[in-house]
Design a protein around this motif. Structure first.
Motif, PDB file in Angstrom:
ATOM      1  N   HIS A 214      -7.279 -13.598  -8.692  1.00 53.29           N
ATOM      2  CA  HIS A 214      -6.405 -12.523  -9.164  1.00 53.29           C
ATOM      3  C   HIS A 214      -7.131 -11.638 -10.179  1.00 53.29           C
ATOM      4  CE1 HIS A 214      -2.790 -10.414 -10.009  1.00 53.29           C
ATOM      5  NE2 HIS A 214      -2.562 -10.975 -11.181  1.00 53.29           N
ATOM      6  N   LYS A 215      -7.865 -12.256 -11.092  1.00 52.73           N
ATOM      7  CA  LYS A 215      -8.584 -11.492 -12.115  1.00 52.73           C
ATOM      8  C   LYS A 215      -9.735 -10.693 -11.509  1.00 52.73           C
ATOM      9  CE  LYS A 215      -7.263 -14.642 -15.776  1.00 52.73           C
ATOM     10  NZ  LYS A 215      -7.653 -15.761 -16.647  1.00 52.73           N
TER      11      LYS A 215
ATOM     12  N   ALA B 107       0.271  -9.601 -15.222  1.00 49.55           N
ATOM     13  CA  ALA B 107      -1.073  -9.167 -14.821  1.00 49.55           C
ATOM     14  C   ALA B 107      -1.512  -7.882 -15.496  1.00 49.55           C
ATOM     15  CB  ALA B 107      -1.128  -8.998 -13.303  1.00 49.55           C
TER      16      ALA B 107
ATOM     17  N   ASP C 161      -7.034 -19.722  -7.947  1.00 51.08           N
ATOM     18  CA  ASP C 161      -5.976 -18.726  -7.761  1.00 51.08           C
ATOM     19  C   ASP C 161      -5.996 -17.689  -8.883  1.00 51.08           C
ATOM     20  OD1 ASP C 161      -5.148 -19.938  -5.459  1.00 51.08           O
ATOM     21  OD2 ASP C 161      -3.422 -20.952  -6.349  1.00 51.08           O
ATOM     22  N   GLY C 162      -6.093 -18.163 -10.112  1.00 53.99           N
ATOM     23  CA  GLY C 162      -6.150 -17.242 -11.244  1.00 53.99           C
ATOM     24  C   GLY C 162      -7.432 -16.442 -11.250  1.00 53.99           C
TER      25      GLY C 162
ATOM     26  N   TYR D 242       2.102 -16.648 -13.265  1.00 49.55           N
ATOM     27  CA  TYR D 242       0.849 -16.175 -13.857  1.00 49.55           C
ATOM     28  C   TYR D 242       0.601 -14.704 -13.530  1.00 49.55           C
ATOM     29  CZ  TYR D 242      -3.977 -17.163 -15.491  1.00 49.55           C
ATOM     30  OH  TYR D 242      -5.158 -17.212 -16.182  1.00 49.55           O
ATOM     31  N   ARG D 243       1.104 -14.272 -12.382  1.00 48.40           N
ATOM     32  CA  ARG D 243       0.915 -12.879 -11.960  1.00 48.40           C
ATOM     33  C   ARG D 243       1.927 -11.927 -12.593  1.00 48.40           C
ATOM     34  NH1 ARG D 243      -2.103 -11.914  -7.033  1.00 48.40           N
ATOM     35  NH2 ARG D 243      -3.269 -13.789  -6.463  1.00 48.40           N
ATOM     36  N   GLU D 244       2.939 -12.465 -13.237  1.00 47.28           N
ATOM     37  CA  GLU D 244       3.994 -11.606 -13.781  1.00 47.28           C
ATOM     38  C   GLU D 244       3.514 -10.774 -14.962  1.00 47.28           C
ATOM     39  OE1 GLU D 244       7.935 -14.272 -12.564  1.00 47.28           O
ATOM     40  OE2 GLU D 244       7.304 -14.154 -14.668  1.00 47.28           O
TER      41      GLU D 244
END
Length: 217
Positions: A122-123, A86, A118-119, A82-84
């Motif tokens: 990150h946001k 961003a 987690d998502g 999911y972070r790839e």
């Protein structure tokens, strides 16, 4: 469209409302199938079919939004994947100005999201949107997705909002229907949650494209 004198609390969705839904659409529909195919060594078309069937079976449930669930189900570190992408995380136009306007009007602004913690974290790291909010509540915290009738009384108990004096803004019509059924008086749908997607024709709920349609910002 709105009389702000009738509103004390504003409940705001994140993805597709304050943030551009393009990031999530790209991840779930394009990036994850491609990476799943690479890791499994299978054709992309097969990966798209398999993932599509799994996701459709759980749409609207808490599992559908849970990165941990998909990590277990797919035997992948979905949070890491999911972070790839961003670099695609972005605010929708006028989001910050709208939140600043709510503060000037002395309205309580709460983020109410189905996003996995987690998502979400990150946001928030990237956008800093939490600095303009009075609180954040996730469906994972309340154990029910926003589409569920159980979510809304749990949210009211958690935050103390008055449904008759609350505005809820979301891009998901199923979620808005659940909020309407619970009795939230003021509802708005976002016409273009994905900046690279179509402008939708929303007929069941009042709808806006830009926040300046409801507030001078």
């Amino acid at each position: 469209m709105l009389d702000w004198h009738d509103i004390d609390t504003v409940l705001l969705d994140m993805d597709g409302t304050l943030l551009d839904l393009h990031y999530d659409n790209h991840f779930w529909l394009t990036h994850l199938p491609r990476r799943y195919a690479e890791i499994r060594g299978i054709p992309l078309e097969r990966a798209q079919t398999e993932l599509g069937a799994e996701m459709d079976a759980r749409r609207g449930t808490l599992d559908w939004y849970c990165l941990n669930f998909w990590s277990r189900e797919l035997e992948l570190d979905v949070a890491a994947l999911y972070r790839e992408t961003a670099d695609r995380i972005a605010l929708r136009p006028q989001s910050e100005a709208f939140l600043d306007g709510l503060r000037r009007l002395d309205k309580r602004a709460l983020l109410v999201t189905n996003a996995h913690p987690d998502g979400l974290g990150h946001k928030l790291e990237i956008t800093g949107i939490d600095r303009r909010l009075d609180g954040i509540v996730t469906s994972h915290e309340l154990k029910h997705a926003k589409e569920s009738a159980h979510f809304w009384p749990a949210l009211r108990e958690h935050t103390g909002f008055d449904p008759a004096r609350t505005l809820f803004v979301d891009d998901n019509e199923s979620v808005l229907a659940a909020a309407r059924n619970y009795g939230i008086a003021h509802l708005l749908c976002i016409r273009q949650p994905d900046s690279r997607g179509p402008m939708r024709d929303i007929t069941e709920f009042p709808a806006i494209h830009r926040f300046d349609e409801i507030m001078a910002i």
